[in-house]
Design a protein around this motif. Structure first.
Motif, PDB file in Angstrom:
ATOM      1  N   PRO A   1       0.370  -1.210   0.592  1.00 28.33           N
ATOM      2  CA  PRO A   1      -0.403  -0.668   0.197  1.00 28.33           C
ATOM      3  C   PRO A   1       0.703   1.291  -0.208  1.00 28.33           C
ATOM      4  N   THR A   2       0.606   2.300  -0.629  1.00 28.29           N
ATOM      5  CA  THR A   2       1.079   3.263  -0.551  1.00 28.29           C
ATOM      6  C   THR A   2       0.236   4.539  -0.404  1.00 28.29           C
ATOM      7  N   ARG A   3      -0.319   5.149  -0.898  1.00 25.51           N
ATOM      8  CA  ARG A   3      -1.702   6.025  -0.280  1.00 25.51           C
ATOM      9  C   ARG A   3      -3.555   4.882  -1.008  1.00 25.51           C
ATOM     10  N   ALA A   4      -4.321   6.162  -0.153  1.00 23.61           N
ATOM     11  CA  ALA A   4      -5.571   5.080   0.082  1.00 23.61           C
ATOM     12  C   ALA A   4      -6.343   4.358  -1.033  1.00 23.61           C
ATOM     13  N   ASN A   5      -5.921   3.236  -1.014  1.00 19.02           N
ATOM     14  CA  ASN A   5      -6.067   1.779  -2.234  1.00 19.02           C
ATOM     15  C   ASN A   5      -5.039   1.824  -3.110  1.00 19.02           C
ATOM     16  N   HIS A   6      -3.986   2.633  -2.951  1.00 22.94           N
ATOM     17  CA  HIS A   6      -3.318   2.815  -3.550  1.00 22.94           C
ATOM     18  C   HIS A   6      -2.489   1.809  -4.089  1.00 22.94           C
ATOM     19  N   TYR A   7      -1.103   1.751  -5.290  1.00 25.00           N
ATOM     20  CA  TYR A   7      -0.062   0.610  -4.096  1.00 25.00           C
ATOM     21  C   TYR A   7       1.515   1.120  -5.152  1.00 25.00           C
ATOM     22  N   GLU A   8       2.213  -0.337  -4.545  1.00 26.64           N
ATOM     23  CA  GLU A   8       3.696   0.082  -5.670  1.00 26.64           C
ATOM     24  C   GLU A   8       3.831  -1.385  -5.690  1.00 26.64           C
ATOM     25  N   LEU A   9       4.539  -1.881  -6.911  1.00 27.41           N
ATOM     26  CA  LEU A   9       4.312  -2.708  -7.427  1.00 27.41           C
ATOM     27  C   LEU A   9       5.814  -3.468  -6.770  1.00 27.41           C
ATOM     28  N   VAL A  10       6.100  -3.897  -6.304  1.00 25.47           N
ATOM     29  CA  VAL A  10       7.407  -4.712  -5.588  1.00 25.47           C
ATOM     30  C   VAL A  10       8.392  -6.077  -5.574  1.00 25.47           C
ATOM     31  N   VAL A  11       8.646  -5.779  -7.095  1.00 21.20           N
ATOM     32  CA  VAL A  11       9.015  -6.634  -7.269  1.00 21.20           C
ATOM     33  C   VAL A  11      10.193  -7.821  -6.565  1.00 21.20           C
ATOM     34  N   HIS A  65      -0.951  -1.690 -14.605  1.00 18.96           N
ATOM     35  CA  HIS A  65      -1.447  -1.540 -13.796  1.00 18.96           C
ATOM     36  C   HIS A  65      -0.831  -0.271 -13.008  1.00 18.96           C
ATOM     37  N   ARG A  66      -1.280   0.710 -13.659  1.00 18.49           N
ATOM     38  CA  ARG A  66      -0.785   2.415 -13.825  1.00 18.49           C
ATOM     39  C   ARG A  66      -2.211   2.946 -12.795  1.00 18.49           C
ATOM     40  N   SER A  67      -3.410   2.344 -12.783  1.00 13.79           N
ATOM     41  CA  SER A  67      -4.422   3.176 -12.487  1.00 13.79           C
ATOM     42  C   SER A  67      -4.596   3.233 -10.627  1.00 13.79           C
ATOM     43  N   MET A  68      -4.623   2.271 -10.660  1.00 10.82           N
ATOM     44  CA  MET A  68      -3.668   1.872  -8.865  1.00 10.82           C
ATOM     45  C   MET A  68      -2.545   1.731  -8.570  1.00 10.82           C
ATOM     46  N   ALA A  69      -1.362   1.034  -9.119  1.00  5.53           N
ATOM     47  CA  ALA A  69       0.078   0.957  -8.846  1.00  5.53           C
ATOM     48  C   ALA A  69       0.696   2.606  -8.920  1.00  5.53           C
ATOM     49  N   ASP A  70       1.191   3.158  -8.680  1.00  2.21           N
ATOM     50  CA  ASP A  70       1.760   4.039  -8.603  1.00  2.21           C
ATOM     51  C   ASP A  70       2.815   4.208  -9.641  1.00  2.21           C
TER      52      ASP A  70
END
Ligand SMILES: CC(C)(COP(=O)(O)OP(=O)(O)OC[C@H]1O[C@@H](n2cnc3c(N)ncnc32)[C@H](O)[C@@H]1OP(=O)(O)O)[C@@H](O)C(=O)NCCC(=O)NCCS
Length: 394
Positions: free
Chosen positions: A219-229, A250-255
């Motif tokens: 998770p980053t901010r509300a409902n958003h996330y980072e893809l952690v490879v 994934h860019r609509s949710m993954a920053d």
């Protein structure tokens, strides 16, 4: 090093000892207490070394065996993890004596290299470890990716892909420097990480795997996330572009997307703008446990033919002390005792030279290496190679 009461070192004798060490890890290293039991259960018991003082577990560590690639050869390597001393017993030489005994045991077991990620340099330097390579976490905003590649098939990873992804990893690692020759426990951490949901995909061309990626979503901010490879290999430019396009999807949710690499990364060549940045830089340390065996165990550039007369200082282990001559020919090295000792080097200085992390000339400024210009140049030539980095953390 021999100060303090006698320390007894060995694997856990029973569940109670293992539990006592586990409690130390929660207290000392911030281990998640909910994950402790499954974590302890998945390690081989014989890989723990506990230090006992008056019958009490005073400290411990975990040995992760495998190999480390240099010059196309895998050198037996022991990663040292989860080092901890009970808070009330620190500063009494517990960790130092435990490590020293472990290193003696490794040498007897013909493991010439040992490495670790340090939380302090002091303890490990005294035992001959030195910073010798990196682990870089790169971060890229998903909005900065313009790759459109959809030509290659991408599908969820299945258990039947395991061999193919191991081959892909091995192929890249064996051409690099410092990457681990992974064993089953290393792969288990990637395939089945504890306490997180992992996602995994494979990219293939005509049924043959050309790339894979294992990641989690943090998770980053509300409902958003980072893809952690957590692990990724892409063997061709099309596979790199396909992976970038997959991340961009994934860019609509993954920053952002983050992944682990070395100081350079093939991904950069395919990015339109320099939007990537270093999120974390970790250094690992290496100890040449057995200098002649380490020098003979690695590979060298096949076009180099040279001799190097070393004079090695090792305050801890007499078997590494003295003059050796390394003769390199056809990609292989042979070590003989004796010679002129033109390159004076401490065992610590030898670690970054061996991996190619620093040249002999650079090491002169550390005081760990000295010699005439010719000896320095010969040493740098012999050990030059790809920048050493490691994907695995332990
Ligand atoms: C790091 C740790 C394992 C060291 O254990 P220890 O038994 O106290 O270590 P030793 O007594 O053998 O220390 C050897 C020397 O290093 C010094 N040292 C130990 N930890 C140090 C630190 N964090 N920073 C600076 N110096 C340190 C000691 O003072 C001692 O020096 P001295 O002989 O001049 O007094 C212990 O502090 C610990 O458990 N820390 C929390 C967990 C951790 O960081 N683990 C290491 C993960 S890589």
């Amino acid at each position: 090093m021999s100060r303090g009461p006698a320390l007894e070192v060995g694997p856990p004798k029973d569940d109670a000892e293992l539990k006592a060490y586990g409690d130390l890890l929660v207290q000392s290293l911030g281990f998640d207490s909910k994950l402790l039991e499954p974590w302890l259960a998945r390690q081989e018991r014989v890989s723990f070394r506990l230090a006992r003082l008056g019958g009490r577990v005073a400290g411990g560590l975990l040995i992760l065996r495998g190999g480390q690639w240099f010059g196309g050869r895998s050198v037996p390597f022991a990663g040292i993890a989860a080092v901890a001393t009970a808070p009330d017993l620190r500063g009494k030489g517990v960790a130092s004596r435990l490590l020293r005994t472990t290193l003696e045991e490794l040498r007897a077991g013909k493991v010439p290299l040992s490495g670790l990620y340090p939380s302090t340099h002091v303890v490990y330097r005294r035992l001959g470890y030195e910073v010798a390579g990196v682990r870089v976490t790169w971060k890229l905003p998903t909005s900065a990716i313009d790759a459109q590649e959809t030509g290659l098939a991408l599908r969820p990873f299945e258990a039947k892909d395991e061999e193919a992804i191991r081959d892909l990893y091995r192929e890249r690692a064996s051409r690099g420097a410092g990457q681990l020759d992974r064993t089953l426990p290393h792969w288990k951490r990637i395939l089945d990480p504890l306490g997180v949901t992992r996602y995994a995909y494979v990219i293939e061309r005509e049924g043959k795997a050309e790339a894979y990626v294992f990641f989690t979503q943090e998770p980053t901010r509300a409902n958003h996330y980072e893809l952690v490879v957590r692990d990724m290999v892409a063997a061709t430019p099309q596979a790199v572009r396909r992976l970038l396009a997959f991340f961009a999807g994934h860019r609509s949710m993954a920053d952002s997307v983050s992944w682990i690499g070395g100081p350079g990364d093939p991904f950069f060549a395919l990015l339109p703008n320099p939007s990537h940045r270093v999120d974390q830089l970790r250094h690992w340390m290496l100890r040449l446990v057995d200098v002649p065996a380490a020098l003979e165990g690695r590979g060298y550039a096949p076009d180099v033919s040279a001799s190097l007369a070393l004079h090695v200082r090792d305050e801890n282990f007499p078997w590494n002390e003295g003059k050796f001559t390394l003769r390199v020919e056809g990609g292989r090295g042979e070590v003989r005792p004796g010679g002129d000792g033109d390159l004076k080097v401490t065992v610590r200085g030898l670690a970054p030279l061996y991996t190619g992390h620093l040249t002999a000339e650079e090491l002169v400024a550390t005081g760990l290496v000295s010699g005439e210009g010719e000896a320095l140049a010969a040493a740098s030539r012999l050990f030059r190679g790809p920048a050493p980095w490691m994907s695995d953390a332990f």
